[in-house]
Design a protein around this motif. Structure first.
Motif, PDB file in Angstrom:
ATOM      1  N   HIS A   1       0.500   9.843   4.858  1.00  0.00           N
ATOM      2  CA  HIS A   1      -0.414   9.362   3.817  1.00  0.00           C
ATOM      3  C   HIS A   1      -1.612   8.663   4.439  1.00  0.00           C
ATOM      4  O   HIS A   1      -1.517   8.111   5.528  1.00  0.00           O
ATOM      5  CB  HIS A   1       0.272   8.327   2.915  1.00  0.00           C
ATOM      6  CG  HIS A   1       1.460   8.829   2.192  1.00  0.00           C
ATOM      7  ND1 HIS A   1       1.370   9.762   1.171  1.00  0.00           N
ATOM      8  CD2 HIS A   1       2.783   8.547   2.318  1.00  0.00           C
ATOM      9  CE1 HIS A   1       2.585  10.016   0.721  1.00  0.00           C
ATOM     10  NE2 HIS A   1       3.466   9.291   1.402  1.00  0.00           N
ATOM     11  N   VAL A   2      -2.709   8.624   3.683  1.00  0.00           N
ATOM     12  CA  VAL A   2      -3.855   7.810   4.081  1.00  0.00           C
ATOM     13  C   VAL A   2      -3.583   6.372   3.626  1.00  0.00           C
ATOM     14  O   VAL A   2      -2.971   6.151   2.578  1.00  0.00           O
ATOM     15  CB  VAL A   2      -5.156   8.337   3.434  1.00  0.00           C
ATOM     16  CG1 VAL A   2      -6.340   7.436   3.772  1.00  0.00           C
ATOM     17  CG2 VAL A   2      -5.427   9.754   3.893  1.00  0.00           C
TER      18      VAL A   2
ATOM     19  N   GLY B   1       0.804  -1.229   0.000  1.00  0.00           N
ATOM     20  CA  GLY B   1       0.000   0.000   0.000  1.00  0.00           C
ATOM     21  C   GLY B   1       0.830   1.269   0.000  1.00  0.00           C
ATOM     22  O   GLY B   1       1.859   1.373  -0.674  1.00  0.00           O
ATOM     23  N   ALA B   2       0.395   2.219   0.822  1.00  0.00           N
ATOM     24  CA  ALA B   2       1.000   3.553   0.831  1.00  0.00           C
ATOM     25  C   ALA B   2       2.437   3.551   1.334  1.00  0.00           C
ATOM     26  O   ALA B   2       3.176   4.510   1.128  1.00  0.00           O
ATOM     27  CB  ALA B   2       0.148   4.487   1.700  1.00  0.00           C
ATOM     28  N   GLY B   3       2.854   2.452   2.008  1.00  0.00           N
ATOM     29  CA  GLY B   3       4.196   2.410   2.581  1.00  0.00           C
ATOM     30  C   GLY B   3       5.247   1.823   1.667  1.00  0.00           C
ATOM     31  O   GLY B   3       6.421   1.707   2.061  1.00  0.00           O
ATOM     32  N   ARG B   4       4.875   1.452   0.452  1.00  0.00           N
ATOM     33  CA  ARG B   4       5.825   0.757  -0.440  1.00  0.00           C
ATOM     34  C   ARG B   4       7.147   1.486  -0.671  1.00  0.00           C
ATOM     35  O   ARG B   4       8.186   0.846  -0.728  1.00  0.00           O
ATOM     36  CB  ARG B   4       5.154   0.443  -1.775  1.00  0.00           C
ATOM     37  CG  ARG B   4       4.224  -0.751  -1.663  1.00  0.00           C
ATOM     38  CD  ARG B   4       3.465  -0.973  -2.923  1.00  0.00           C
ATOM     39  NE  ARG B   4       4.323  -1.497  -3.985  1.00  0.00           N
ATOM     40  CZ  ARG B   4       3.885  -1.802  -5.193  1.00  0.00           C
ATOM     41  NH1 ARG B   4       2.638  -1.622  -5.499  1.00  0.00           N
ATOM     42  NH2 ARG B   4       4.708  -2.279  -6.092  1.00  0.00           N
TER      43      ARG B   4
ATOM     44  N   GLY C   1     -10.117  10.772   5.231  1.00  0.00           N
ATOM     45  CA  GLY C   1      -9.222  10.845   4.073  1.00  0.00           C
ATOM     46  C   GLY C   1      -8.170  11.944   4.095  1.00  0.00           C
ATOM     47  O   GLY C   1      -7.805  12.479   5.149  1.00  0.00           O
ATOM     48  N   ASP C   2      -7.709  12.305   2.875  1.00  0.00           N
ATOM     49  CA  ASP C   2      -6.564  13.198   2.681  1.00  0.00           C
ATOM     50  C   ASP C   2      -6.627  14.538   3.417  1.00  0.00           C
ATOM     51  O   ASP C   2      -5.630  14.929   4.046  1.00  0.00           O
ATOM     52  CB  ASP C   2      -6.346  13.463   1.189  1.00  0.00           C
ATOM     53  CG  ASP C   2      -5.501  12.367   0.562  1.00  0.00           C
ATOM     54  OD1 ASP C   2      -4.598  11.858   1.264  1.00  0.00           O
ATOM     55  OD2 ASP C   2      -5.747  12.019  -0.599  1.00  0.00           O
TER      56      ASP C   2
ATOM     57  N   ILE D   1       1.373   6.457   8.196  1.00  0.00           N
ATOM     58  CA  ILE D   1       0.189   6.084   7.419  1.00  0.00           C
ATOM     59  C   ILE D   1      -1.028   6.137   8.328  1.00  0.00           C
ATOM     60  O   ILE D   1      -1.048   5.524   9.392  1.00  0.00           O
ATOM     61  CB  ILE D   1       0.368   4.692   6.803  1.00  0.00           C
ATOM     62  CG1 ILE D   1       1.468   4.765   5.753  1.00  0.00           C
ATOM     63  CG2 ILE D   1      -0.950   4.195   6.181  1.00  0.00           C
ATOM     64  CD1 ILE D   1       1.847   3.460   5.161  1.00  0.00           C
ATOM     65  N   ILE D   2      -2.010   6.924   7.899  1.00  0.00           N
ATOM     66  CA  ILE D   2      -3.227   7.088   8.690  1.00  0.00           C
ATOM     67  C   ILE D   2      -4.306   6.157   8.138  1.00  0.00           C
ATOM     68  O   ILE D   2      -4.759   6.313   7.004  1.00  0.00           O
ATOM     69  CB  ILE D   2      -3.745   8.552   8.626  1.00  0.00           C
ATOM     70  CG1 ILE D   2      -2.639   9.549   8.961  1.00  0.00           C
ATOM     71  CG2 ILE D   2      -4.972   8.721   9.534  1.00  0.00           C
ATOM     72  CD1 ILE D   2      -2.207   9.578  10.397  1.00  0.00           C
TER      73      ILE D   2
END
Ligand SMILES: [Zn+2]
Length: 324
Positions: A297-298, A124-127, A272-273, A262-263
């Motif tokens: 990031h979300v 996800g957002a952590g890639r 969200g954002d 990451i939220i």
């Protein structure tokens, strides 16, 4: 090709997925978590939800290479102890063995928040990052940590970010202590606070929206709707939550110095954002290294993140997660 099952066991819902080798979701199902009975009833509901997802994916549960479960409570090998937001789950229950007997595939257990963090890190957002902090803003506030590409669970209780103290002698927390971030930012704490303020005569549409939508709780959707309607009390309580999150998350970052936050969680994903940006702003005054704040990031995997993370756990390539 091997398929894996993933189960996100939450206080309000049981989310299951079947994923293939590439982590594509082949089938999914969601059922409400039983609110009465005990661990055996919860296990029966998990079995039913997993069978539904497997049927959608066109696979037999027994043919799965493995099934992972992200669970609240304390995980010790195959047992789950004191999962307090699940019905009558104070003692230990052999969840892995029960599900193995019921479904015929090997079962691995992990901490719910850590597997969701791991899924964001892997898929996800952590890639793009090698270290991150997952903050799951929902009923309570949970946290997961990845350092140098590896999950960090400490002795098993690492990442309890909700219980970072943001105010000495502050609001009472469900953990029995005072001033925890969760006592300001957790959805159930915010609901209790809103109830108290209404009793004192303050006006809000929050509870009217709850009744209209036939809910018994102020869900993330209701908070989101009230904010859209410029409900003053909802705005005031969310602002209070954002300030607490800013102080608590920044404090964790001062210790860990991760690249990214990451939220996730029900409220985090729903709002969200714009609200992730607000958390980043509220963090800034508390950050020691404020000249290079972490990216915020979300969660990119949204509601399925926990279940996909649990499936990753079953694959074993991140098998260091489950047992502290
Ligand atoms: Zn607490």
């Amino acid at each position: 090709m091997a398929s894996h099952g993933g189960i996100d066991l939450g206080g309000t819902k049981i989310q299951t997925v079947i994923v293939d080798d590439d982590h594509e979701v082949l089938g999914s199902s969601r059922r409400p978590t039983p609110t009465s009975g005990g661990p055996a009833d919860v296990a029966a509901e998990i079995e039913a939800a997993l069978r539904e997802a497997a049927e959608q994916a066109g696979v037999e549960p027994a043919s799965l290479a493995g099934i992972g479960v992200g669970s609240p409570g304390t995980i010790d090998g195959g047992t789950v102890t004191s999962a307090r937001n699940l019905p009558n789950w104070e003692g230990s229950f052999p969840l892995a063995e029960t599900l193995l007997d019921a479904l015929g595939a090997p079962v691995t257990l992990g901490n719910d928040v850590q597997v969701a963090t791991d899924a964001e890190f892997a898929l996800g957002a952590g890639r793009p990052y090698s270290s991150l902090l997952g903050v799951f803003w929902g009923t309570g506030v949970g946290g997961g940590i990845v350092l140098d590409g590896k999950p960090w669970v400490g002795g098993g209780a690492a990442g309890e970010i909700g219980h970072i103290v943001v105010e000495l002698d502050g609001a009472r927390c469900t953990c029995g202590r005072r001033g925890c971030m969760e006592a300001y930012a957790g959805r159930s704490a915010m609901e209790a606070h809103a109830t108290k303020l209404v009793e004192k005569g303050e006006k809000t549409d929050l509870f009217k929206l709850m009744k209209e939508r036939k809910r018994t709780r102020l869900t993330s959707g209701i908070w989101s709707r009230a904010l859209e309607h410029d409900d003053k009390l909802a705005q005031q309580l969310i602002e209070r939550a954002l300030r607490a999150l800013g102080a608590g998350v920044a404090s964790a970052c001062n210790v860990l110095d991760v690249e990214c936050v990451i939220i996730g969680g029900g409220l985090g994903v729903r709002l969200g954002d714009p609200y992730a940006k607000r958390i980043a702003e509220e963090m800034l005054p508390h950050l020691f290294a404020d000249f290079r704040p972490p990216d915020v990031h979300v969660a990119a995997l949204g509601d399925l993140g926990g279940a996909i993370g649990a499936a990753l756990l079953a694959e074993g390539d991140r098998a260091s997660i489950p047992t502290p």
